[in-house]
Design an enzyme around this catalytic site. Structure first.
Site, PDB file in Angstrom:
ATOM      1  N   SER A  34       8.906   2.253  -6.485  1.00  0.00           N
ATOM      2  CA  SER A  34       8.301   1.532  -5.363  1.00  0.00           C
ATOM      3  C   SER A  34       7.541   0.278  -5.773  1.00  0.00           C
ATOM      4  CB  SER A  34       7.354   2.457  -4.611  1.00  0.00           C
ATOM      5  OG  SER A  34       6.369   2.988  -5.478  1.00  0.00           O
ATOM      6  N   GLU A 215      -6.365   2.803   1.143  1.00  0.00           N
ATOM      7  CA  GLU A 215      -6.882   2.455  -0.187  1.00  0.00           C
ATOM      8  C   GLU A 215      -5.894   2.977  -1.210  1.00  0.00           C
ATOM      9  OE1 GLU A 215     -10.845   3.071  -2.941  1.00  0.00           O
ATOM     10  OE2 GLU A 215     -11.049   2.927  -0.763  1.00  0.00           O
ATOM     11  N   HIS A 219       0.380   0.775  -5.201  1.00  0.00           N
ATOM     12  CA  HIS A 219       1.298  -0.203  -4.615  1.00  0.00           C
ATOM     13  C   HIS A 219       0.605  -1.544  -4.387  1.00  0.00           C
ATOM     14  CE1 HIS A 219       2.987   3.780  -3.471  1.00  0.00           C
ATOM     15  NE2 HIS A 219       4.038   3.201  -4.023  1.00  0.00           N
TER      16      HIS A 219
END
Length: 250
Positions: A34, A215, A219
């Protein structure tokens, strides 16, 4: 008038010849998780650093095919057929950038967990497959998470996985970009508070995709993705890889 027409005709012929001999762009294939992947609209402003990669190369010099996907490890990338699908598009002269580790280490997630020995074997398989197609594999250690100790020092948080990749790269003479160490240095320089801007950190009501706020210390925000892509380009520029010649001038 005749001279002008003749001159224009010559310029046109030269342009045709130049276009005919110009090298077609090579493809940079991205295999990863990701932190590298392109994001769906409903996930914005989360951003993968691979989305900014092509901008660091001269126009038309490369094409980026970003196959990175959220939540994938080396094991699940293979099991879901994603690796074979990527491999089917690889041509001689291409590059394959391989960045895994975040999800391989997730022992609490059996759909993706990959023991360290299997992780290293999967990476070796990736490398062999790419080389068999006349392309160049590049190993990228996983990017750092935003984690600090009480003294404000960035913490290692990938266990033995990055060292497994480094050892394989050294043994098999594989190009390695050590993004873990480079992104750790970025976080250390930014510090505990300023580094928040590099990640998906939003207050409640700040963005419609995250009405309760978020939070996230894994990422990237667009700024963090841009900064990591810049760091990759800097590392590539310092390498001996022919791909570095295709980077834009600073």
């Amino acid at each position: 008038m005749k001279r002008t027409v003749a001159g224009l005709w010559l310029l046109w012929l030269l342009a045709l010849a130049s276009n005919a001999t110009a090298a077609p762009p090579i493809t940079l294939h991205l295999a990863g998780d990701s932190t590298m992947a392109a994001k769906r609209p409903e996930k914005r402003p989360e951003t993968g650093w691979g989305e900014y990669l092509e901008a660091h190369f001269r126009k038309g010099a490369v094409r980026v095919d970003n196959r990175a996907m959220n939540g994938r490890s080396t094991r699940s990338f293979i099991a879901e057929g994603r690796w074979q699908a990527l491999l089917n598009t690889v041509r001689a002269g291409d590059y394959v950038l391989i960045q895994f580790g975040h999800n391989d280490q997730s022992q609490d997630k059996p759909d993706r967990y990959t023991p360290p020995e299997d992780y290293q074997r999967n990476l070796a398989r990736f490398v062999a497959d790419v080389r068999a197609r006349g392309a160049t594999p590049m190993l990228l250690t996983p990017v750092a998470r935003r984690r600090f100790d009480a003294q404000g020092r960035v913490l290692d948080n990938h266990g033995e996985y990055p060292d497994r990749m480094r050892a394989l790269a050294a043994r098999e003479r594989i190009a390695l970009i050590d993004l873990e160490r480079r992104t750790q240095a970025i976080l250390q320089e930014a510090g505990m508070d300023e580094s928040r801007r590099l990640f998906l950190q939003l207050a409640p009501g700040q963005h419609p995709n995250y009405p309760q706020g978020i939070e996230d210390n894994t990422h990237y925000s667009p700024l963090g993705a841009q900064r990591t892509a810049q760091e990759f380009a800097a590392a590539l520029r310092a390498s001996a890889l022919p791909l570095a010649a295709k980077l834009r001038e600073r």
